[in-house]
Design a protein around this motif. Structure first.
Motif, PDB file in Angstrom:
ATOM      1  N   UNK A  45       1.869  -7.038  38.004  1.00  0.00           N
ATOM      2  CA  UNK A  45       0.911  -6.811  36.915  1.00  0.00           C
ATOM      3  C   UNK A  45       1.305  -7.582  35.661  1.00  0.00           C
ATOM      4  N   UNK A  46       2.611  -7.670  35.408  1.00  0.00           N
ATOM      5  CA  UNK A  46       3.064  -8.428  34.243  1.00  0.00           C
ATOM      6  C   UNK A  46       2.683  -9.895  34.377  1.00  0.00           C
ATOM      7  N   UNK A  50       0.619 -11.801  31.570  1.00  0.00           N
ATOM      8  CA  UNK A  50       1.163 -12.969  30.876  1.00  0.00           C
ATOM      9  C   UNK A  50       0.201 -14.142  31.006  1.00  0.00           C
ATOM     10  N   UNK A  51      -0.496 -14.203  32.147  1.00  0.00           N
ATOM     11  CA  UNK A  51      -1.455 -15.265  32.398  1.00  0.00           C
ATOM     12  C   UNK A  51      -2.851 -14.887  31.918  1.00  0.00           C
ATOM     13  N   UNK A  52      -3.851 -15.102  32.749  1.00  0.00           N
ATOM     14  CA  UNK A  52      -5.236 -14.869  32.320  1.00  0.00           C
ATOM     15  C   UNK A  52      -5.587 -13.402  32.113  1.00  0.00           C
ATOM     16  N   UNK A  53      -4.731 -12.497  32.552  1.00  0.00           N
ATOM     17  CA  UNK A  53      -4.991 -11.077  32.320  1.00  0.00           C
ATOM     18  C   UNK A  53      -5.430 -10.332  33.547  1.00  0.00           C
ATOM     19  N   UNK A  54      -6.065 -11.019  34.493  1.00  0.00           N
ATOM     20  CA  UNK A  54      -6.489 -10.364  35.725  1.00  0.00           C
ATOM     21  C   UNK A  54      -7.419  -9.185  35.498  1.00  0.00           C
ATOM     22  N   UNK A  55      -8.094  -9.160  34.344  1.00  0.00           N
ATOM     23  CA  UNK A  55      -8.972  -8.038  34.020  1.00  0.00           C
ATOM     24  C   UNK A  55      -8.232  -6.828  33.492  1.00  0.00           C
ATOM     25  N   UNK A  58      -7.269  -5.745  27.659  1.00  0.00           N
ATOM     26  CA  UNK A  58      -8.549  -5.495  26.982  1.00  0.00           C
ATOM     27  C   UNK A  58      -8.689  -6.307  25.698  1.00  0.00           C
ATOM     28  N   UNK A  59      -7.609  -6.386  24.938  1.00  0.00           N
ATOM     29  CA  UNK A  59      -7.684  -7.012  23.618  1.00  0.00           C
ATOM     30  C   UNK A  59      -6.513  -7.965  23.403  1.00  0.00           C
ATOM     31  N   UNK A  60      -6.772  -9.032  22.665  1.00  0.00           N
ATOM     32  CA  UNK A  60      -5.748 -10.009  22.294  1.00  0.00           C
ATOM     33  C   UNK A  60      -5.642 -10.062  20.778  1.00  0.00           C
ATOM     34  N   UNK A  61      -4.468 -10.427  20.248  1.00  0.00           N
ATOM     35  CA  UNK A  61      -3.215 -10.733  20.939  1.00  0.00           C
ATOM     36  C   UNK A  61      -2.650  -9.499  21.634  1.00  0.00           C
ATOM     37  N   UNK A  62      -1.770  -9.769  22.615  1.00  0.00           N
ATOM     38  CA  UNK A  62      -1.279  -8.691  23.468  1.00  0.00           C
ATOM     39  C   UNK A  62       0.205  -8.883  23.772  1.00  0.00           C
ATOM     40  N   UNK A  63       0.925  -7.758  23.853  1.00  0.00           N
ATOM     41  CA  UNK A  63       2.333  -7.764  24.279  1.00  0.00           C
ATOM     42  C   UNK A  63       2.403  -7.109  25.659  1.00  0.00           C
ATOM     43  N   UNK A  64       2.691  -7.875  26.723  1.00  0.00           N
ATOM     44  CA  UNK A  64       2.797  -7.287  28.064  1.00  0.00           C
ATOM     45  C   UNK A  64       4.106  -6.512  28.234  1.00  0.00           C
ATOM     46  N   UNK A  65       4.365  -6.140  29.495  1.00  0.00           N
ATOM     47  CA  UNK A  65       5.588  -5.398  29.813  1.00  0.00           C
ATOM     48  C   UNK A  65       5.265  -3.970  30.192  1.00  0.00           C
ATOM     49  N   UNK A  66       5.084  -3.710  31.513  1.00  0.00           N
ATOM     50  CA  UNK A  66       4.573  -2.399  31.938  1.00  0.00           C
ATOM     51  C   UNK A  66       5.654  -1.329  31.991  1.00  0.00           C
ATOM     52  N   UNK A  67       6.899  -1.693  31.695  1.00  0.00           N
ATOM     53  CA  UNK A  67       7.948  -0.674  31.629  1.00  0.00           C
ATOM     54  C   UNK A  67       9.026  -1.127  30.659  1.00  0.00           C
ATOM     55  N   UNK A  68       9.841  -0.177  30.214  1.00  0.00           N
ATOM     56  CA  UNK A  68      10.976  -0.526  29.362  1.00  0.00           C
ATOM     57  C   UNK A  68      11.937   0.653  29.283  1.00  0.00           C
ATOM     58  N   UNK A  93       0.572   1.100  29.904  1.00  0.00           N
ATOM     59  CA  UNK A  93       1.348   0.375  28.911  1.00  0.00           C
ATOM     60  C   UNK A  93       1.588  -1.035  29.448  1.00  0.00           C
ATOM     61  N   UNK A  94       1.501  -2.023  28.576  1.00  0.00           N
ATOM     62  CA  UNK A  94       1.617  -3.415  28.989  1.00  0.00           C
ATOM     63  C   UNK A  94       0.304  -3.995  29.476  1.00  0.00           C
ATOM     64  N   UNK A  95      -0.694  -3.139  29.650  1.00  0.00           N
ATOM     65  CA  UNK A  95      -2.034  -3.589  30.047  1.00  0.00           C
ATOM     66  C   UNK A  95      -3.013  -3.296  28.909  1.00  0.00           C
ATOM     67  N   UNK A  96      -3.397  -2.021  28.782  1.00  0.00           N
ATOM     68  CA  UNK A  96      -4.314  -1.621  27.711  1.00  0.00           C
ATOM     69  C   UNK A  96      -3.572  -1.341  26.405  1.00  0.00           C
ATOM     70  N   UNK A  97      -2.282  -1.053  26.499  1.00  0.00           N
ATOM     71  CA  UNK A  97      -1.460  -0.717  25.339  1.00  0.00           C
ATOM     72  C   UNK A  97      -0.286  -1.687  25.296  1.00  0.00           C
ATOM     73  N   UNK A  98       0.125  -2.082  24.107  1.00  0.00           N
ATOM     74  CA  UNK A  98       1.265  -2.995  23.991  1.00  0.00           C
ATOM     75  C   UNK A  98       2.484  -2.424  24.697  1.00  0.00           C
ATOM     76  N   UNK A  99       3.245  -3.333  25.360  1.00  0.00           N
ATOM     77  CA  UNK A  99       4.321  -2.883  26.222  1.00  0.00           C
ATOM     78  C   UNK A  99       5.711  -3.306  25.806  1.00  0.00           C
TER      79      UNK A  99
END
Length: 328
Positions: A45-46, A50-55, A58-68, A93-99
């Motif tokens: 998913x990351x 990081x790339x086109x988003x894969x759908x 939702x919003x840019x700019x964006x911080x990915x990272x689905x775990x931490x 998180x990392x998708x719809x919410x900054x990660x």
């Protein structure tokens, strides 16, 4: 100011780009807990985010990272205090919410889990979402009864498959690892696999709904035709825990294995898992995952490595676990 991997989108071309940039606390989204992030990981998913988003984005700019994993810096929720060690997986998180691809993250308290005793933050992310998902799959198989004989792990050299192999072997099960990479055989045997199954042996569909009973259970990250084939090879009453769809979302299977062999297909979701089951899974990870095996799975990385690694994981070129030290 602090570093973050920021994904931005050009509105005219629709193209995205990712680079390490400086952001401030004021840029962080709302949430009750601010965490000084120490480690994150790289997941499929990351790669998409990081790339086109894969759908997923939702919003840019964006911080990915689905775990931490990291240390609480501040909290308005009584459950957490400054200095607490915490881990986060799921909740989009990392998708719809900054990660987690930033030195700080601000999230809802409900999304966090206290770091279990026996794990440090780096080990927790050597496990990460993939390992957490693997443990959920193993727990589901146990809850339904793992039968005698090898437990099959598809996509065994990937993140989920690597951890599932190590956990199942540590629990005393024979493990058969499916891989399309012949050079991964030694790696999988070091994790505890006793049998290596070539991907092409299971990749094709068959007209026969039932084949010889072979597997006492299965952790499947591939889906598609391979999962359909495995269902017809499970032993009577055995289960397959489905955690991914790298081989496609369609399931070209028949109901015969369910009716004549009583097999079970168990869906595993790691994103919206209830808090109590999250705790149970992380406690089992600390207890049952041989930590010495983690080092064999880990590829270290920093934030600046992620644009290339994100493309690599989408192309199936990443083995094991990528652990990202976001601080350097």
């Amino acid at each position: 100011m602090f570093n973050a991997l920021l994904v931005e989108k050009d509105e005219e071309s629709g193209k995205t780009s990712a680079a390490v940039k400086q952001i401030s606390d004021d840029d962080l989204p709302e949430g009750e807990v601010t965490v000084a992030v120490e480690y994150s990981t790289l997941n499929y998913k990351d790669g998409l985010c990081i790339g086109p988003g894969g759908g997923l984005v939702r919003n840019y700019p964006h911080v990915p990272g689905i775990d931490f994993a990291g240390t609480v810096e501040s909290s308005s929720d009584d459950r957490y205090s400054a200095g607490d060690k915490v881990v986060l997986t799921g909740w989009r998180v990392g998708e719809a919410h900054w990660g987690g691809y930033a030195e700080k993250a601000r999230v809802k308290a409900d999304w966090l889990v206290p770091l279990p005793e026996g794990l440090d933050t780096r080990q927790a992310m050597a496990v990460g979402t993939a390992g957490f998902t693997a443990m959920l799959a193993v727990m589901a198989l146990e809850d339904h009864g793992i039968k005698d004989g090898p437990v099959l792990v598809t996509g065994a050299s990937g993140g989920v498959g690597s951890v599932a192999t190590a956990i199942l072997a540590a629990l005393g099960h024979e493990v058969a690892g499916v891989t399309g990479r012949p050079d991964s055989a030694d790696y999988l045997k070091a994790l505890g696999a006793t049998e290596i199954v070539a991907r092409e042996d299971l990749a094709e569909t068959t007209k026969r709904p039932l084949e010889t009973e072979r597997w006492g259970g299965c952790v499947d990250v591939v889906g598609g035709a391979m999962l359909a084939r495995v269902l017809g090879q499970l032993k009577y009453g055995a289960s397959a825990a489905a955690v991914g769809l790298a081989g496609g979302a369609d399931l070209p299977a028949k109901v015969v294995p369910f009716l004549l062999r009583g097999v079970n297909l168990l869906g595993i979701d790691s994103v919206m898992q209830p808090y109590d089951n999250r705790l149970r899974a992380w406690e089992r990870i600390a207890k049952d995952l041989p930590m010495e095996k983690l080092d064999a799975m880990v590829q270290p990385a920093t934030l600046s490595d992620l644009p290339k690694l994100g493309a690599d994981i989408l192309n199936g070129q990443v083995r094991g676990r990528v652990v990202v030290d976001v601080r350097g």
